[in-house]
Design a protein around this motif. Structure first.
Motif, PDB file in Angstrom:
ATOM      1  N   LEU A   1      29.881  -8.396  60.697  1.00  0.00           N
ATOM      2  CA  LEU A   1      28.996  -7.368  60.309  1.00  0.00           C
ATOM      3  C   LEU A   1      29.509  -6.720  59.072  1.00  0.00           C
ATOM      4  N   ILE A   2      30.673  -6.353  58.799  1.00  0.00           N
ATOM      5  CA  ILE A   2      30.909  -5.813  57.814  1.00  0.00           C
ATOM      6  C   ILE A   2      31.081  -6.574  56.363  1.00  0.00           C
ATOM      7  N   SER A   3      31.533  -7.863  56.905  1.00  0.00           N
ATOM      8  CA  SER A   3      31.739  -8.773  55.834  1.00  0.00           C
ATOM      9  C   SER A   3      30.384  -9.144  55.001  1.00  0.00           C
ATOM     10  N   ALA A   4      29.628  -9.610  56.069  1.00  0.00           N
ATOM     11  CA  ALA A   4      28.232 -10.159  55.768  1.00  0.00           C
ATOM     12  C   ALA A   4      27.430  -9.169  54.852  1.00  0.00           C
ATOM     13  N   LEU A   5      27.576  -7.742  55.125  1.00  0.00           N
ATOM     14  CA  LEU A   5      26.744  -6.710  54.576  1.00  0.00           C
ATOM     15  C   LEU A   5      27.311  -6.661  53.082  1.00  0.00           C
ATOM     16  N   SER A   6      28.643  -6.358  52.972  1.00  0.00           N
ATOM     17  CA  SER A   6      29.315  -6.387  51.535  1.00  0.00           C
ATOM     18  C   SER A   6      29.259  -7.540  50.875  1.00  0.00           C
ATOM     19  N   PHE A   7      29.322  -8.801  51.530  1.00  0.00           N
ATOM     20  CA  PHE A   7      29.359  -9.987  50.842  1.00  0.00           C
ATOM     21  C   PHE A   7      28.147 -10.325  50.159  1.00  0.00           C
TER      22      PHE A   7
ATOM     23  N   ASN B   1      25.662  -8.424  49.247  1.00  0.00           N
ATOM     24  CA  ASN B   1      25.519  -7.404  47.808  1.00  0.00           C
ATOM     25  C   ASN B   1      25.915  -8.073  46.657  1.00  0.00           C
ATOM     26  N   VAL B   2      27.216  -8.882  46.661  1.00  0.00           N
ATOM     27  CA  VAL B   2      27.731  -9.543  45.520  1.00  0.00           C
ATOM     28  C   VAL B   2      27.095 -10.822  45.169  1.00  0.00           C
ATOM     29  N   SER B   3      27.191 -11.665  46.508  1.00  0.00           N
ATOM     30  CA  SER B   3      26.885 -13.070  46.386  1.00  0.00           C
ATOM     31  C   SER B   3      25.209 -13.373  45.944  1.00  0.00           C
ATOM     32  N   ASN B   4      24.280 -12.444  46.372  1.00  0.00           N
ATOM     33  CA  ASN B   4      22.642 -12.627  46.052  1.00  0.00           C
ATOM     34  C   ASN B   4      22.248 -11.600  45.170  1.00  0.00           C
TER      35      ASN B   4
ATOM     36  N   ILE C   1      34.280 -13.480  45.685  1.00  0.00           N
ATOM     37  CA  ILE C   1      33.150 -14.012  46.366  1.00  0.00           C
ATOM     38  C   ILE C   1      32.906 -15.215  45.885  1.00  0.00           C
ATOM     39  N   ARG C   2      32.921 -15.557  44.815  1.00  0.00           N
ATOM     40  CA  ARG C   2      32.429 -16.895  44.338  1.00  0.00           C
ATOM     41  C   ARG C   2      33.604 -18.033  44.916  1.00  0.00           C
ATOM     42  N   LEU C   3      34.824 -17.615  44.920  1.00  0.00           N
ATOM     43  CA  LEU C   3      35.616 -18.533  45.474  1.00  0.00           C
ATOM     44  C   LEU C   3      35.625 -18.722  46.909  1.00  0.00           C
ATOM     45  N   VAL C   4      35.114 -17.927  47.813  1.00  0.00           N
ATOM     46  CA  VAL C   4      34.986 -18.005  49.096  1.00  0.00           C
ATOM     47  C   VAL C   4      33.730 -18.917  49.278  1.00  0.00           C
ATOM     48  N   MET C   5      32.667 -18.414  48.416  1.00  0.00           N
ATOM     49  CA  MET C   5      31.532 -19.586  48.333  1.00  0.00           C
ATOM     50  C   MET C   5      31.905 -20.884  48.256  1.00  0.00           C
ATOM     51  N   ILE C   6      32.775 -21.051  47.253  1.00  0.00           N
ATOM     52  CA  ILE C   6      33.046 -22.460  46.920  1.00  0.00           C
ATOM     53  C   ILE C   6      33.802 -23.102  48.031  1.00  0.00           C
ATOM     54  N   GLU C   7      34.722 -22.391  48.605  1.00  0.00           N
ATOM     55  CA  GLU C   7      35.561 -22.891  49.859  1.00  0.00           C
ATOM     56  C   GLU C   7      34.654 -23.115  51.005  1.00  0.00           C
ATOM     57  N   ASN C   8      33.633 -22.273  51.176  1.00  0.00           N
ATOM     58  CA  ASN C   8      32.332 -23.044  52.159  1.00  0.00           C
ATOM     59  C   ASN C   8      31.808 -24.103  51.918  1.00  0.00           C
ATOM     60  N   ILE C   9      31.437 -24.527  50.669  1.00  0.00           N
ATOM     61  CA  ILE C   9      30.914 -25.841  50.076  1.00  0.00           C
ATOM     62  C   ILE C   9      32.039 -26.744  50.785  1.00  0.00           C
TER      63      ILE C   9
END
Length: 223
Positions: A170-176, A178-181, A114-122
């Motif tokens: 939708l599936i990804s957003a709800l699951s993501f 839960n961890v990211s925030n 999750i953190r890696l995906v957040m970094i790639e979004n940066i």
């Protein structure tokens, strides 16, 4: 006469390059997910692996290439696990529920992803866009969802007109989320979100929300 430890270690590395690369990628995942692309250091990655700095450069050329390979390994792991769910042999409702629950649990169990995906979004997805492998892997999950959804529509379980990409979102957003925030949400609302009983409830809620979204007849979901 016993081999010199350094010689023995070097020989093992030469005889098992795949294991060495896997070790490098595992450590790189932790480093990049914690410190980002700019903060991670090859020196520190080398210190925490069985490889030298020189060997890392030999296999991965430079830090950005290592980062890209780390991204690929992370996506490959989740997509390979999805492929093992064997959804084609399940009824549409059960297949979709299994996929949703798998995604929720995978994200909980892999916060580094999750953190890696957040970094790639940066980085605006710049490195991800360079990878044909990631594009192919992620196209695969849409194909799986398309198949499950089409079967559900054909059998009268799912309503028509939905886009599998939006369903995946939708599936990804709800699951993501839960961890990211998790930490900010728990502190703001004084709620132990990570507690096992709360995670079970949230998983059930996410599965129910997705199924309600796709079902043709909520009053008679089992047909």
């Amino acid at each position: 006469m016993a081999a010199h430890p350094k010689t023995s270690s070097t020989t093992r590395r030469k005889n098992d390059p795949e294991s060495v690369q896997a070790d490098i990628l595992a450590v790189a995942m932790r480093e990049f997910s914690e410190k980002g692309l700019s903060g991670a250091r090859i020196d520190e990655i080398a210190e925490k692996t069985r490889a030298s700095k020189r060997m890392i450069y030999y296999y991965f050329k430079d830090k950005e290439t290592l980062y890209l390979h780390t991204l690929e390994a992370a996506y490959q792991k989740v997509r390979l696990q999805e492929a093992e769910l064997d959804l084609d042999h399940l009824a549409p409702l059960e297949a979709l529920s299994r996929l949703v629950r798998f995604t929720f649990r995978h994200h909980v169990q892999n916060p580094d992803f999750i953190r890696l995906v957040m970094i790639e979004n940066i980085h605006h997805g710049r490195y991800l866009a360079q990878s044909a492998l990631i594009q192919s892997l992620n196209a695969g999950v849409i194909d799986v969802l398309t198949s499950v959804y089409a079967r559900g529509v054909a059998e009268g379980y799912f309503r028509e007109g939905l886009d599998p990409r939006e369903l995946h979102w939708l599936i990804s957003a709800l699951s993501f989320f839960n961890v990211s925030n998790q930490h900010t949400f728990s502190r703001i609302f004084d709620w132990q979100q990570a507690a096992p009983e709360n995670q079970r409830k949230l998983e059930d809620h996410v599965a129910e929300m997705v199924l309600r979204y796709v079902r043709l007849d909520e009053a008679n979901p089992q047909k």
